[in-house]
Structures are given as C-alpha cells and as structure tokens.
Design an enzyme around this catalytic site. Structure first.
Site, short mmCIF file in Angstrom:
data_model
loop_
_atom_site.label_atom_id
_atom_site.label_comp_id
_atom_site.label_asym_id
_atom_site.label_seq_id
_atom_site.Cartn_x
_atom_site.Cartn_y
_atom_site.Cartn_z
CB CYS A 61 -0.98 -0.01 1.17
SG CYS A 61 -0.21 0.23 2.76
CB CYS B 181 -5.13 4.63 4.87
SG CYS B 181 -5.04 3.34 6.11
CB CYS C 14 -3.70 0.06 8.60
SG CYS C 14 -4.57 -0.09 7.03
S1 FES Z 1 -3.86 1.13 3.62
FE1 FES Z 1 -1.79 1.04 4.06
S2 FES Z 1 -1.72 1.63 6.11
FE2 FES Z 1 -3.81 1.59 5.70
#
Ligand code: FES
Ligand SMILES: Cc1ncc(COP(=O)(O)O)c(C=O)c1O
Ligand SMILES: Cc1ncc(COP(=O)(O)O)c(C=O)c1O
Ligand code: FES
Lengths: 387, 145, 387, 145
Positions: B33, B59, B103
C-alpha cells in the site's frame, strides 16, 4: 449542517430533476411491456425509439445503431468480448492502452486467458497514447483497437481523430470508451471513425444502471446478453424504460448545454489548478494541461497519502476521490498514475476533483483553502516530509 | 466505514510529531500500500517509555492506529509495550474494516522497530523481541474471478 | 376511456408506489458514489447492504451471497456462462430443459458453439420435466443443471426439491431461473439445494433493469461483467442504488404478502380457468392444473390465431400476451407450447393471462365474456373452423 | 404497430365469410407462421368478380390484408384482379410493419389460387397466372448474433 461540495462527478452525478420527472410516469403509469402487442405498451415502445433518436443525433449516428445496456461496464465488456468472438477468424490481436478503465482492462485480460493477444499501449507523461507505438503495434491479425475517449482519473483527452484514421486505414474496428467524455465534449462518430462507443447515463446527470453501446451498421458484433429478442435481438432483457427515458432526457440536456457548461467548468477548473499549483508546494497536476475534460482536476501532493486527504476533505464537506472511483477501497496505487510515470508514493497522494455545472467559485475558493490546511497538517505528520 | 474512535484518533491524533531526544526510533513500511510509519521513544533508565511520538504517511486507519498505539505504550515498560499487539490496538479503536487490518500491523511493527533500535543503542537484549521486518506485508487472500 | 385490465404481469408489473417512494431520494439527494470514501456515499453503501440482507432473508441465504445484476437475463447469462468457464476443467456437459426462457436456452446454444454439450430435457404434457430422463442424462462430465423454478408461459412449477437432490447427490451445480417464481411462491435455497438463482425486480412490482443472482458460498463462478471492484469484485459497474433500493422494497412487500396474494390470485385464476374451459368449446388449458403459479393462466383456443385474439382483447382494454413476452413479434410458435406437445396451429392460438393483486372478480368476469365473443368472431372468420 | 387503416379493416373486416355459390376458391398457407387464408370468388360470365369472401386464420395483418384484397378485386375482371399485388394491398392499408410484409403475400397468393381454381373448373387458361404455391414462405433475412 456543513455545506456539501460534491466534486466527484466523474464517479457519478446527481440525477437532474427534469430527468426524474421524465422517468416517473414510466414506473407507475406506463409500465406495460414495450415488446407487447397491446396498445398499452406502445407508448413505451415509442419512448424507447425516441430515446434512440435523441442519442443517435447526439453522436451523429443513426438511431438504430444505438443499443441500450445496463451501463458503461456492460458496454465495454460487450464491445470487446463480442467483437473478439465475432472476428476471431480474422485474427486474435487487440490493441488498447495502459490507462483504460478496468472495464476495458480486465476484459482484455480475460480475453488473453482465452487465447487472444493484447497490446497495452504506453502513454506519455500527460497520459496521451503514443501514436507511433500504436502504428507499430498494428498487425495483420489486429481485429480491434479500444482506446478511451477521455481518461476517468486524469481527464486527458486522447487523439481520437488520429486513432480513428489509423484504425480505418488498416481496416481495424475502433471502439472507444466514452463514458467520461460523452456529454462533456462534442462527439461525432463519423468524424472520428468510431465503430463502437460506450457510454453510461449516470455520468451525465442521468440514472444509474443504464447506458448504451453505439454499434456502427455492418459491425458483426455478437450478442453478449443472450435471451429475448429485445434491441433487435442483440441485447436481451425487458427494456428498462424509465432508465432509457431518463438517459434520453439527460443526453438532451447535456447536448444543449455542452458549450456553456464546458466554458464555465473550464474556467473554474483552471482557476483551481492555477491557484493550487502556485499556493501548495510539491504539487503536481496529473493529466494534460489543456487536452483534458472541462471538469477534471487531478493533483498529486507529495508526502501526503490519498485516503487521509479524502477523509479530511470529507470532514469539511468536500467529496473527492483518489484514484478511480471503483478502485478506492483497493490498496494498489492507480494504474493510470503509474502509467504516466509517477512513483508509488506520489501516486498515493493523488486527489481527483471533478466539477459539475453547480460548482461555484465560492466552492472552489473554500476547497483551495481547505486543501492548503489539510495538506500542511498531513505533511507535518508525514515521515517522508522533512521541512 | 470507520468507527467513531478511529475517526476521533484520525482527526485529533495523539502524540503526532517528532521527539528530539528520542533514544529509540523505528520506521516500517508496507510496500503493497506504500504506507510508512515511524515511532519515536524516549525511554528512561527504568525502561519506562516516558514519551512517544509518531509520524505516519498512510491511510486513515494507519494514522488512527499510530495514535492509539502511542497512547497504549506511553508510560509502560518496554516489556509491557512489547505486549501491545495489533489486535489490542484494533480493539481499543472499536475495530477496523477487514481491508484495514494490515494497517494496524504497521503500528505493532513500528513499536517493535523502535524498541529494537533502543536495544541496539543500549547494547541490551529485549527478551522476546525479534528483529523487525522492514516491510510489513501480510498476505491478504484475494479471490480471483 | 376504457378501463385497462392489465393481465400481462408475467411480462412486467406496475412499480408500486411504496417502491418508487423508496427510490426517489437516491436519484436527486443520495446520489454519491457508494464505493467512495466520503460520508456522503455511506448511506448508499448502507442501503445496498440492507437490500442484500432483505433479499438474503427472503431466500434463506446469507446477504453476501446476493449479487446485483441488471435483470433476469443477465443473471441467467452470468450463471450459466461463467460457471461453464470456471468448471470447464471438470467437464463440459450441461443439462437444461426444452421449456427454459430464451435467456437460458440461447445462452446454452451459445455454449454449444464453444464446445460445451447440452442436454435439453423433454417435459410432459403439463410442462413438468421428467426426472427419470434427468437421472439418465447425468454424466461424469456434467457440471451444471439449470432448470427453471416456474415456467413463464404456462406457469408450471418444476419439482425443485427432487432436481436439487439429484444435483446434490451427484455433486453437480444447480442453477434455477426463478424470475417468475420469486415473490410468488416461497423459496428456500437450502431446502431445494439451489446453488444459483436468477431473479428480476420488475416481475414483482419493482423497477426494470435490476435483478440479482444468488450464488452459494463456495461456487467458483467467474465474473461476467469485468471491471471495477463492485459486488466484491464479481460484477462490475457503478451500483444502481435506486434500482437496488427499489428491488429491496419490492421484495419486502412481496414476501410479507405472499400468502394472501397467492390465495386471492389462485382463487381468481381457477375461476377464470373453470369458466372458460366450460363455456368456450375447443379450449385447452396449458400447463399443470395445480402445480402452477398462482397468477398464471394459459389457454389454447383451437382455430384461433393468437395475435388477432390479442388485438381484439386489447380493443376491449384487456392486456394479455401470446407466447412469451419477448417472442411476441416473432413468427415462430412458442417453443414451450411445442414442447408440451401442441401442434403448430394450436400453439398459435394461445393466450397467456397473468393476474396481479389488483385484478378483481369483475375484471375476470368481463374478460371471460369478452373472450367468448372474440373467440366466436375469430372462429367464424377461420378457414379451419367448420361448425 | 398497425396503421389506422389496418386496424379498421381488422376490426371491421369487409367480405368475411363464405360464398355458397363460389366458382373459384383458393386456400394458401404460410408454414412458418402457420397462418392460412381462403378466398371465395363468384365470377360471372364476363369474367367479372361479382362477389368475394374470405376466411383467415392469421394475425391482424393477415385479416386486414384479406379484407382489403377482397375490396380491391371486387367488381374487377379477373385480369385486373391478377394485377392486385401485395404491394398494392399494403399501400391501400397505409403500410405494414416489416415483419408483416409476408402476411400481405398471403392475400396476393390466395387471389391467384382462387383464380387458378376458377380457370381449372372452367377449363380456361388465364394468361400470366402461374400455378400458385401452396405454401407461401418468403425468405426473410434473419440476422444471427
Ligand atoms: S492502507 Fe496502508 S496503512 Fe492503511
Ligand atoms: C423465466 C424468465 N427468465 C428470464 C427472464 C428475463 O428477465 P429480464 O427481462 O428481467 O431480463 C424472464 C422475463 O422476461 C422470465 O420470465
Ligand atoms: C471511463 C469509464 N469507463 C467505464 C466506466 C464504467 O461505467 P459504469 O460504472 O456505469 O458501468 C466508468 C465509470 O465508472 C468510466 O469512468
Ligand atoms: S404472421 Fe402469418 S400472416 Fe401475419
């Protein structure tokens, strides 16, 4: 309550009141089956044919070249899969681009599994496909070129005329996903040598769940949804008359206001772009500076992550998106932003704001000030940003 | 999609920022991500975390779990901090959506990384602490259709 | 104006006012993208999930086994083509019946071209599939049985339980086209061992252009409409929120009224059947006398041609249909009537009348008298009828 | 889908029924749509069609074209009747939908069949009249997808 500033019109739009008014009678009064013998169905049949004419006129096509579908995704799937199927004797090669909507990309990937070969053209840093590469990609076995009219994330408008001419000269079918462009920029299928064109009503203040595929007379595309004899036997399913009527009205309005809307939105768009680029450091505009949809703005704010940005904007009543609508929720950075050469972490900090006719200068001023505050706050929290 | 607690910690993150006098700093990232989290510890001679800060590029869930994780370890001993799992952080936040579980792993690993840094600097060994990975990437099951 | 007596509810129904009221806010107020990050989309997301629960509950399935589509035809196409694709390693044989809707039949014919083998089961004179034949048709390579829950023309309800058990025992997927049955007769997917089920909202006073496919957890069906990540990546396209909400409401109403409606309609249906059979000579009831949908009546009037009959009924304000809705306009006699053994010229004189909750005894009395008059008039004009 | 004229002739068909004293009767059918039309002529010694009737088992267009065709030939000589084509019938009805063109062919052929029957009975030859087919089935182009 906070004022809502809806800047996600590239994802979907508000259905306009006139459109709803047109649709309403077809739910509870004129509900008869359009494919029936009785008189009570004939108003529906008439409404469908009128819609076909309105849309045909908007594209410079014949009415009977318009086939109703459930939206842009179905139109794209239909155009690509059913052409591949119909022309597989001629060849098995398809050309598309790296920045297509997933409705095109995933469809092409599916066809690759089925033995088709697909070339995914690169784009330049502005998201414009490279015509030279396209020329080189054409093979004797190429049966279809599918290039979007305008990109949904970065708004870049592709060189339709040149692509259409190349396709035409080489006797290759040309499909374009015009889901974003239709209603925003004038389109004439003959001028651009377009053989098939996908569109979706909810992108132009029409209802969701209805769209169409333009198919030039003579194109031997097969059915995609098999069944009843609707749509001249090409697309089965009881006609969604309210949807069709709503789309027709939306197209009528969009076509009649296209110039003034474009003018107004372009001005606001450029005002937003210019101020943000000037006032927020480490910011990049994604997409072509001028060859872009009148309502599309897409920034990358370095050191800032997209979702956080979106949530903070949302807390101020501003609706935007990061990457394309359907991939929010996905973790991967946008394939479009990667294709124009952004590194992962910058692609991650992208923000798409897509304007509507309703957007005012005051809205935009508020958006700019809010962006400045939020970007600073997030950057101060970012381990990537050392001031 | 987020709980109220998550939204609260996202909007008003506790302990955001840097620590000048940190004696344990850990940075971890998730290549998939692209998100990155850094935690700063000020640990005193009794091995108590006196102060803590974080910086996060990520995020909403990443920001909120950073904030909550720092709250959970503040004032704890390093061994107590070691016990703060991503589950504990999620629970304290009233849960996270399934796609956002990873996350919270970032926060757990960032704590571990900062403790590792502290241990290295001090030349000690923290029992039960493994060398943290730089890239946190829990395999998520993705159905293919 | 003449009173309209709408007896074509098997083709499509009036959208009920409560359904429209539920839909309306989602056009102009709650129009945000359901797959977005911002709060403004979350009410839509919630509405979609609620709809999934309502429908899941109606079928005795989990909410997340419901996937929204554009209607019955798409559901049928999806269920059959994408299962075939996913299980082609296991085998290439599909079993269906001769009386399926064209959405199933034409899809199977398409698959035959692609190398699949399809057995089309015969039915008896009442339109019930022969279980013995089904048993014999099963091969080691059979991957799918697709048999409709109830027939759209003659209303016959198939032995779902027995078919489901056979499929289950033989480890074969069982799909049923329940477009006609859903909302009219109680359905529990576990009781019948149904793995996939197609339905369409407009058949139960919901809007057109929306339907769903139930897919049992574990069924490895592929995507049919490729693209965005909607519907847990299984069906792309911006969610048709008004449609989904409308369908949900329609299902809610249908489920809560299913018994009283069935009772009322069955009574009227039988009254209509009995009187017509008694009072109009050379008349035949098509479909099973009792194992039939509560609202379906289908007669063949010997020596009379269907379209002429329909037009004359229409002139008296009565909307009916001859053959299935989608094939009116086609010249071929209904494949269903031929499958139950009617000769061409009798199949041609068929009339389907499908009742609704609104149908009254007075309506039916008027219909009976009108039929008597018209049939006599047409017979007097018929070269086949020598009195 | 039908013109007003078609609807009028369908609702109030002219010359429907039988002729007891017919001296020319022709029946034709279309196997594909299953429809059948029969025409009765009473032709006098001057070869003028004095009276005409029809019976039709068929769609709305079939009934209307029967009706119109009988109107068009009534009082005409057999040679004039021979000139009454399906096009003429359609025009007199203000047109038919494309899928219904074949219905008007039934009418044309039924006239021919009745004339043929008359000629046979009388032992004469009607110039330009070919033996009518029993089954009228114009090949319609059906696109396959
Ligand atoms: S989507 Fe990567 S930390 Fe939340
Ligand atoms: C049994 C059956 N299956 C499928 C369909 C197709 O549904 P739709 O027209 O909503 O696509 C219908 C109705 O038209 C039907 O009656
Ligand atoms: C370029 C493009 N193509 C296709 C689609 C799919 O359209 P729909 O969601 O109406 O199926 C969209 C929007 O989602 C789009 O922006
Ligand atoms: S459809 Fe056969 S005569 Fe008209």
């Amino acid at each position: 309550m906070k004022k809502l500033i809806y800047l996600d019109n590239a994802a979907t739009t508000q259905v306009s009141k006139e459109v709803v008014d047109e649709m309403l009678p077809y739910f509870t009064e004129e509900y008869g089956n359009a494919s029936s013998v009785y008189e009570f169905g004939s108003k529906n049949k008439g409404a469908i044919e009128k819609a076909r004419e309105v849309i045909g006129k908007a594209l410079g096509s014949k009415a009977n070249e318009i086939y109703f579908t459930a939206g842009g995704s179905e139109s794209d799937n239909w155009a690509i899969k059913a052409t591949a199927d119909a022309y597989k004797e001629k060849g098995n090669h398809i050309i598309t681009s790296k920045i297509e909507h997933h409705a095109v990309l995933h469809t092409c990937e599916y066809l690759e599994e089925q033995g088709f070969e697909v070339t995914y053209l690169d784009v330049d840093e502005n998201g414009i496909i490279k015509l030279e590469e396209l020329k080189k990609a054409i093979r004797p076995t190429t049966i279809l070129i599918s290039i979007m009219f305008a990109n949904n994330e970065i708004g870049t408008i592709e060189p339709m005329k040149e692509i259409g001419e190349l396709a035409n000269q080489n006797n290759i079918l040309f499909h374009t996903d015009a889901v974003q462009a239709f209603g925003q920029v004038p389109i004439n299928v003959d001028e651009y040598h377009i053989d098939m064109l996908s569109a979706s009503a909810h992108k132009l203040n029409g209802p969701k769940g209805i769209g169409f595929l333009y198919i030039r007379t003579g194109v031997k595309i097969r059915s995609y949804v098999h069944g009843g004899a609707q749509e001249r036997k090409r697309r089965a399913g009881t006609e969604n008359v309210p949807g069709i009527v709503g789309m027709s009205k939306a197209v009528e309005i969009a076509v009649s206001t296209i110039e003034e809307r474009a003018k107004k939105e372009t001005e606001l768009r450029d005002y937003l772009i210019n101020r943000v680029l000037k006032e927020v450091p480490y910011t990049r505009l994604n997409g072509h500076r001028t060859k872009r949809l009148p309502n599309n703005v897409n920034f990358s704010f370095q050191f800032v992550e997209g979702e956080s940005l979106l949530i903070m904007l949302d807390m101020e009543g501003i609706c935007g998106s990061s990457g394309s609508a359907c991939t929010s929720g996905s973790l991967d950075p946008s394939h479009v932003l990667l294709a124009i050469g952004l590194p992962h972490e910058i692609a991650h900090g992208s923000l798409r704001l897509s304007l509507s006719e309703q957007t005012s200068k005051e809205d935009i001023d508020f958006v700019i000030e809010t962006i400045k505050k939020i970007v600073e706050k997030l950057r101060n929290m970012s381990p990537l940003y050392e001031d | 999609m987020y709980s109220e607690k998550v939204m609260d910690h996202f909007q008003n993150p506790r302990n955001a920022g840097e620590l000048e006098n940190a004696n344990g700093v850990g940075t971890v990232g998730n290549a998939k991500c692209g998100d990155i989290m850094r935690i700063y510890f000020d640990i005193d001679d009794d091995q108590i975390i006196k102060d803590v800060r974080f910086k996060t590029f990520g995020c909403g869930a990443a920001v909120a779990t950073s904030s909550m994780a720092t709250e959970l370890v503040k004032g704890k001993t390093i061994y107590e901090a070691l016990e703060v799992t991503n589950k504990a952080v999620m629970e304290a936040l009233d849960g996270l959506p399934p796609v956002k579980v990873h996350c919270s792993l970032l926060a757990e690993e960032a704590i571990h990384a900062a403790l590792w840094d502290y241990a290295e600097k001090k030349g000690i060994v923290i029992e039960g602490l493994e060398k943290p990975k730089n890239d946190i990437h829990e395999e998520e099951e993705e159905e293919e259709y």
